[in-house]
Design a protein around this motif. Structure first.
Motif, PDB file in Angstrom:
ATOM      1  N   LEU A 122       0.818  -1.215   0.000  1.00  0.00           N
ATOM      2  CA  LEU A 122       0.000   0.000   0.000  1.00  0.00           C
ATOM      3  C   LEU A 122       0.852   1.266   0.000  1.00  0.00           C
ATOM      4  CD1 LEU A 122      -2.790  -1.102   2.515  1.00  0.00           C
ATOM      5  CD2 LEU A 122      -2.781  -1.275   0.031  1.00  0.00           C
ATOM      6  N   SER A 123       2.149   1.120  -0.305  1.00  0.00           N
ATOM      7  CA  SER A 123       3.064   2.258  -0.493  1.00  0.00           C
ATOM      8  C   SER A 123       3.248   3.104   0.761  1.00  0.00           C
ATOM      9  CB  SER A 123       2.583   3.140  -1.658  1.00  0.00           C
ATOM     10  OG  SER A 123       2.578   2.425  -2.851  1.00  0.00           O
ATOM     11  N   SER A 124       3.429   2.451   1.900  1.00  0.00           N
ATOM     12  CA  SER A 124       3.665   3.199   3.133  1.00  0.00           C
ATOM     13  C   SER A 124       4.982   3.963   3.073  1.00  0.00           C
ATOM     14  CB  SER A 124       3.666   2.243   4.333  1.00  0.00           C
ATOM     15  OG  SER A 124       4.624   1.201   4.139  1.00  0.00           O
ATOM     16  N   SER A 125       6.009   3.401   2.415  1.00  0.00           N
ATOM     17  CA  SER A 125       7.291   4.098   2.316  1.00  0.00           C
ATOM     18  C   SER A 125       7.181   5.319   1.411  1.00  0.00           C
ATOM     19  CB  SER A 125       8.371   3.146   1.785  1.00  0.00           C
ATOM     20  OG  SER A 125       8.001   2.613   0.525  1.00  0.00           O
ATOM     21  N   ALA A 126       6.427   5.202   0.308  1.00  0.00           N
ATOM     22  CA  ALA A 126       6.226   6.353  -0.568  1.00  0.00           C
ATOM     23  C   ALA A 126       5.452   7.446   0.153  1.00  0.00           C
ATOM     24  CB  ALA A 126       5.484   5.929  -1.832  1.00  0.00           C
ATOM     25  N   ALA A 127       4.524   7.047   1.015  1.00  0.00           N
ATOM     26  CA  ALA A 127       3.718   8.033   1.740  1.00  0.00           C
ATOM     27  C   ALA A 127       4.584   8.905   2.641  1.00  0.00           C
ATOM     28  CB  ALA A 127       2.637   7.324   2.554  1.00  0.00           C
ATOM     29  N   ILE A 128       5.572   8.305   3.332  1.00  0.00           N
ATOM     30  CA  ILE A 128       6.415   9.117   4.213  1.00  0.00           C
ATOM     31  C   ILE A 128       7.307  10.039   3.391  1.00  0.00           C
ATOM     32  CG2 ILE A 128       8.232   7.368   4.427  1.00  0.00           C
ATOM     33  CD1 ILE A 128       7.093   9.848   7.133  1.00  0.00           C
ATOM     34  N   CYS A 129       7.763   9.579   2.224  1.00  0.00           N
ATOM     35  CA  CYS A 129       8.588  10.438   1.362  1.00  0.00           C
ATOM     36  C   CYS A 129       7.786  11.636   0.854  1.00  0.00           C
ATOM     37  CB  CYS A 129       9.146   9.640   0.186  1.00  0.00           C
ATOM     38  SG  CYS A 129      10.324   8.346   0.664  1.00  0.00           S
ATOM     39  N   VAL A 130       6.566  11.375   0.411  1.00  0.00           N
ATOM     40  CA  VAL A 130       5.711  12.470  -0.057  1.00  0.00           C
ATOM     41  C   VAL A 130       5.365  13.407   1.093  1.00  0.00           C
ATOM     42  CG1 VAL A 130       3.425  13.032  -0.983  1.00  0.00           C
ATOM     43  CG2 VAL A 130       4.786  11.214  -2.026  1.00  0.00           C
ATOM     44  N   LEU A 131       5.149  12.853   2.278  1.00  0.00           N
ATOM     45  CA  LEU A 131       4.849  13.691   3.443  1.00  0.00           C
ATOM     46  C   LEU A 131       5.971  14.682   3.707  1.00  0.00           C
ATOM     47  CD1 LEU A 131       3.190  14.460   5.945  1.00  0.00           C
ATOM     48  CD2 LEU A 131       4.271  12.531   7.147  1.00  0.00           C
ATOM     49  N   VAL A 132       7.227  14.226   3.640  1.00  0.00           N
ATOM     50  CA  VAL A 132       8.372  15.111   3.888  1.00  0.00           C
ATOM     51  C   VAL A 132       8.439  16.207   2.828  1.00  0.00           C
ATOM     52  CG1 VAL A 132      10.896  15.236   3.969  1.00  0.00           C
ATOM     53  CG2 VAL A 132       9.703  13.352   5.110  1.00  0.00           C
ATOM     54  N   VAL A 133       8.293  15.814   1.547  1.00  0.00           N
ATOM     55  CA  VAL A 133       8.358  16.807   0.471  1.00  0.00           C
ATOM     56  C   VAL A 133       7.220  17.807   0.587  1.00  0.00           C
ATOM     57  CG1 VAL A 133       8.327  17.172  -2.020  1.00  0.00           C
ATOM     58  CG2 VAL A 133       9.498  15.182  -1.081  1.00  0.00           C
ATOM     59  N   ARG A 134       6.021  17.308   0.830  1.00  0.00           N
ATOM     60  CA  ARG A 134       4.858  18.208   0.891  1.00  0.00           C
ATOM     61  C   ARG A 134       4.966  19.158   2.077  1.00  0.00           C
ATOM     62  NH1 ARG A 134      -0.423  15.506  -0.701  1.00  0.00           N
ATOM     63  NH2 ARG A 134       0.553  15.966  -2.692  1.00  0.00           N
ATOM     64  N   ALA A 135       5.464  18.665   3.196  1.00  0.00           N
ATOM     65  CA  ALA A 135       5.612  19.533   4.372  1.00  0.00           C
ATOM     66  C   ALA A 135       6.550  20.699   4.066  1.00  0.00           C
ATOM     67  CB  ALA A 135       6.131  18.716   5.555  1.00  0.00           C
ATOM     68  N   LEU A 136       7.707  20.401   3.479  1.00  0.00           N
ATOM     69  CA  LEU A 136       8.665  21.469   3.167  1.00  0.00           C
ATOM     70  C   LEU A 136       8.144  22.357   2.037  1.00  0.00           C
ATOM     71  CD1 LEU A 136      11.957  19.395   3.450  1.00  0.00           C
ATOM     72  CD2 LEU A 136      11.069  21.076   5.068  1.00  0.00           C
ATOM     73  N   ASN A 137       7.414  21.780   1.118  1.00  0.00           N
ATOM     74  CA  ASN A 137       6.813  22.561   0.043  1.00  0.00           C
ATOM     75  C   ASN A 137       5.829  23.582   0.609  1.00  0.00           C
ATOM     76  OD1 ASN A 137       6.249  23.338  -2.593  1.00  0.00           O
ATOM     77  ND2 ASN A 137       4.795  21.685  -2.951  1.00  0.00           N
ATOM     78  N   GLU A 138       5.009  23.149   1.566  1.00  0.00           N
ATOM     79  CA  GLU A 138       4.038  24.044   2.184  1.00  0.00           C
ATOM     80  C   GLU A 138       4.721  25.085   3.066  1.00  0.00           C
ATOM     81  OE1 GLU A 138       0.972  24.188   1.549  1.00  0.00           O
ATOM     82  OE2 GLU A 138       0.536  22.292   0.569  1.00  0.00           O
ATOM     83  N   LEU A 139       5.637  24.630   3.887  1.00  0.00           N
ATOM     84  CA  LEU A 139       6.239  25.538   4.871  1.00  0.00           C
ATOM     85  C   LEU A 139       7.138  26.588   4.241  1.00  0.00           C
ATOM     86  CD1 LEU A 139       7.159  23.011   7.721  1.00  0.00           C
ATOM     87  CD2 LEU A 139       5.149  24.487   7.547  1.00  0.00           C
ATOM     88  N   TYR A 140       7.822  26.232   3.152  1.00  0.00           N
ATOM     89  CA  TYR A 140       8.793  27.150   2.549  1.00  0.00           C
ATOM     90  C   TYR A 140       8.397  27.585   1.137  1.00  0.00           C
ATOM     91  CZ  TYR A 140      11.688  26.384   6.586  1.00  0.00           C
ATOM     92  OH  TYR A 140      12.160  26.363   7.879  1.00  0.00           O
ATOM     93  N   ASN A 141       7.123  27.341   0.770  1.00  0.00           N
ATOM     94  CA  ASN A 141       6.578  27.847  -0.493  1.00  0.00           C
ATOM     95  C   ASN A 141       7.509  27.528  -1.672  1.00  0.00           C
ATOM     96  OD1 ASN A 141       4.670  29.146  -2.093  1.00  0.00           O
ATOM     97  ND2 ASN A 141       5.655  31.141  -1.885  1.00  0.00           N
TER      98      ASN A 141
END
Length: 682
Positions: free
Chosen positions: A153-172
């Motif tokens: 169910l791509s749990s490893s991909a989910a954590i990678c996307v979570l990290v990218v999305r968090a920094l994308n949101e926080l630092y525009n």
């Protein structure tokens, strides 16, 4: 990564975001932003992501294709910036564990990335982020995770996307969804994991997406689901070795060695393309939930049989999967499901079952638990036929100059009852009443500033204090409209063709509504439906639709005009199959080519100012740099058909003086109770 790959990521940054998971501004970045990233289920096409990648070595291999959907389960997190001199990334897991990484210590990041720890995915993603951006400190508190680990169910991909999305949101960082996926994918392959691009589709959220893999190229297209689908995802509570499965299957590529290898090439190639095409047809066209379930379930059962015949012989020690087949052959389940298959890399990891109904879904889960397995519910809801609208407001308007030297017609005041609002407010209220979820405004620098001021800035209290209370409350409605807006810049007035093509990536392959921003329309429907709702009711997903009204020959010079050779015989039928369309025809041309049987003498069907368009319009517009919108629309008509909906209402072009005056006169006596915003939602 190669310089080409790095430049690819930089190009992603320059594009406007397709979708924001959370708006972050001001102090929000310190207080914490909520982010959810789901897992993913591959409905069809597993393994075709990496097999399609081999086309760079063997052009005879067919491109890969997969249909994927985000799960209800996933990772829930609160993210915030850490304001300090040190660039530290902190991850707090749902089990209370904590990982603290120095973003500047690349050697340590690589050491962690190569470890067997779950934190390897975080470190690998930070390495990739660091190649392209300089970000500050951040904290991710992953406070809840209900996504099974190592179950396809791509749990490893989910954590990678979570990290990218968090920094994308926080630092525009201005990464698109594809940009997030690309960096997350490269972050994961910095670890011992050998995922394919398929896994990173978790970035798309809970929707069905078609992914096409050709060499290193990835294309995605949203799949419209016309009726709800009820699935059960099953953790088989057994074991499989994904690395061994991938090793055995990859040995057949890029060039087949024998008949077994050729069978796998066919299975992951032309057979898979055909199956995905059939599945898309079922999901996007079948409105009956029971028939959709039967069709999809039968496809899954057949797909599993073909897998067993063509793939299992290459890795029998892992793919024979006795636990999976015990589930799929369970007699007690057959009354509640229409079919099923393995998930992910196959083997005894997870399975998916298509249930006959929502009630059958609950019964199937009980039976699965009785087999000693863990079920997860996945309901794919029916998608709205049209979710977004494009409103161009970047052009010039010579017909009302010099008034339009300062503001465009979309800001001209229109009075309805006792309320005076800019014309575009009435349009946006109509779109909201019809439950359009995203309004794409094509703007230039000046009009974007005006729209932000109107819809996204709270009015000064000193001004509101001087306004009657009932009118002052409208400021909240303006702000609610502002939350739906997406701006696309068209710096020079190069026409509607250019405006639409700039919106293509944001529309994401879906049908969309087009509405002219310099028109004002009102409904006269007896049932109170707005003109947008009337138009959307005529869209069945297969043909583009044009809103129409009747005009005399004196109105031919100012609009697109349609012809219908066979008007509907039933007066209740609002859909007219159109046989021709032309832009601002002469009276002679209209009399010869655009007459419609059944209309009064010298009456014609003319554009009302709104359309529902399928993605085919983009292909036609790209075909010629000088193609006019109406010409492209007529080409779409020839290819897939075009439906006209006769609107019960009135329309005025605010870019013409006489028409604007008529609009003011017509609306002066209307009652406030007839406002579009007051109409029933559909």
């Amino acid at each position: 990564s190669s310089p080409a790959q790095e430049s690819s990521c930089r190009r992603f940054v320059d594009r406007p975001r397709k979708r924001r998971m959370a708006a972050v501004s001001g102090n929000d970045i310190h207080e914490g932003t909520e982010i959810f990233v789901p897992g993913r289920i591959c409905l069809f096409g597993e393994h075709s992501d990496w097999s399609g990648g081999y086309r760079r070595f063997n052009a005879e291999i067919k491109e890969g294709c997969a249909l994927v959907c985000g799960t209800t389960q996933g990772l829930y997190a609160r993210v915030k910036r850490l304001e300090s001199d040190e660039r530290v990334f902190v991850y707090k897991g749902p089990d209370g564990t904590e990982c603290k990484l120095d973003v500047d210590d690349n050697a340590k990041l690589r050491e962690v990335a190569q470890s067997p720890s779950f934190h390897a995915y975080i470190a690998g993603t930070l390495i990739e982020i660091g190649k392209h951006f300089r970000v500050g400190g951040a904290e991710i508190h992953n406070y809840k995770a209900d996504l099974p680990i190592k179950k396809g169910l791509s749990s490893s991909a989910a954590i990678c996307v979570l990290v990218v999305r968090a920094l994308n949101e926080l630092y525009n960082l201005k990464l698109t969804l594809h940009g997030e996926m690309d960096i997350a994918y490269r972050g994961e392959i910095n670890t011992p994991s050998r995922c394919g691009r398929l896994d990173q589709c978790v970035a798309f959220g809970q929707r069905v997406t078609k992914m096409t893999f050709d060499n290193d190229l990835l294309e995605t297209e949203r799949v419209r689901v016309m009726s709800p689908l009820y699935l059960v995802i099953v953790d088989l509570c057994a074991a499989k070795d994904t690395k061994e499965i991938l090793k055995c299957l990859n040995a057949a590529y890029p060039f087949p060695r024998d008949d077994k290898d050729k069978a796998l090439h066919s299975l992951l190639g032309e057979v898979n393309l055909d199956v995905c095409g059939q599945a898309i047809s079922i999901m996007s066209q079948e409105r009956d939930p029971s028939r959709a379930a039967r069709g999809l379930g039968a496809l899954m059962t057949a797909a599993q049989s073909r897998w067993d015949a063509s793939a299992v012989p290459l890795c029998p020690h892992e793919l024979t999967a006795p636990t999976l087949h015990r589930l799929l052959s369970c007699e007690a389940l057959k009354a509640h499901i229409t079919g099923g298959k393995g998930v992910g890399s196959q083997g005894d990891g997870s399975a998916q079952l298509v249930c006959r109904s929502e009630a059958a879904q609950d019964e199937a889960m009980k039976i699965v638990r009785g087999l000693g397995m863990e079920p997860l519910k996945l309901t794919i809801p029916a998608q709205k036929a049209v979710r977004c609208a494009v409103v161009p407001i970047a052009g010039t308007c010579s017909g009302m100059w010099p008034a339009t030297k300062c503001i465009g017609p979309w800001l001209f005041p229109i009075r309805v009852g006792d309320i005076v609002k800019p014309a575009i407010c009435w349009l946006c209220e109509e779109l909201m009443a019809a439950e359009v979820e995203k309004i794409i405004l094509v703007v230039n620098e000046a009009t974007q500033v005006q729209m932000e001021q109107l819809f996204q800035r709270r009015e000064d209290m000193a001004v509101l204090d001087a306004v009657p209370t009932n009118e002052a409350a409208y400021d909240e409605e303006l702000l609610s409209i502002g939350k739906l807006l997406v701006f696309v810049r068209q710096e020079r007035p190069t026409g509607i063709r250019d405006a639409l093509l700039q919106c293509e990536s944001i529309i994401e392959g879906e049908p969309f509504m087009l509405a002219w921003g310099d028109h004002f329309c009102s409904s006269t429907a007896a049932d109170g439906r707005g003109y947008v709702a009337q138009l959307l009711a005529g869209f069945d997903g297969s043909h583009s639709v044009a809103a129409m009204h009747c005009v005399g020959k004196e109105g031919l010079h100012s609009a697109g005009v349609f012809a219908c050779r066979q008007p509907p015989s039933d007066k209740e039928d609002v859909c007219w199959p159109l046989s021709h369309c032309a832009e601002k025809p002469t009276i002679v041309y209209a009399q010869e080519h655009l007459k419609t049987p059944g209309l009064e003498q010298d009456k014609y069907l003319a554009a009302f100012g709104q359309y529902v368009l399928t993605p085919a319009i983009f292909r036609k517009l790209r075909g010629s740099a000088k193609c006019h919108f109406t010409e492209a629309l007529d080409d779409v008509r020839k290819e897939e058909g075009l439906i006209g909906v006769l609107i019960q209402g009135c329309r005025w072009d605010l870019g013409r003086t006489s028409s604007y005056v008529e609009a003011l006169q017509a609306q002066a006596g209307s009652r406030a109770g007839e406002l579009p915003a007051k109409r029933a939602r559909v």
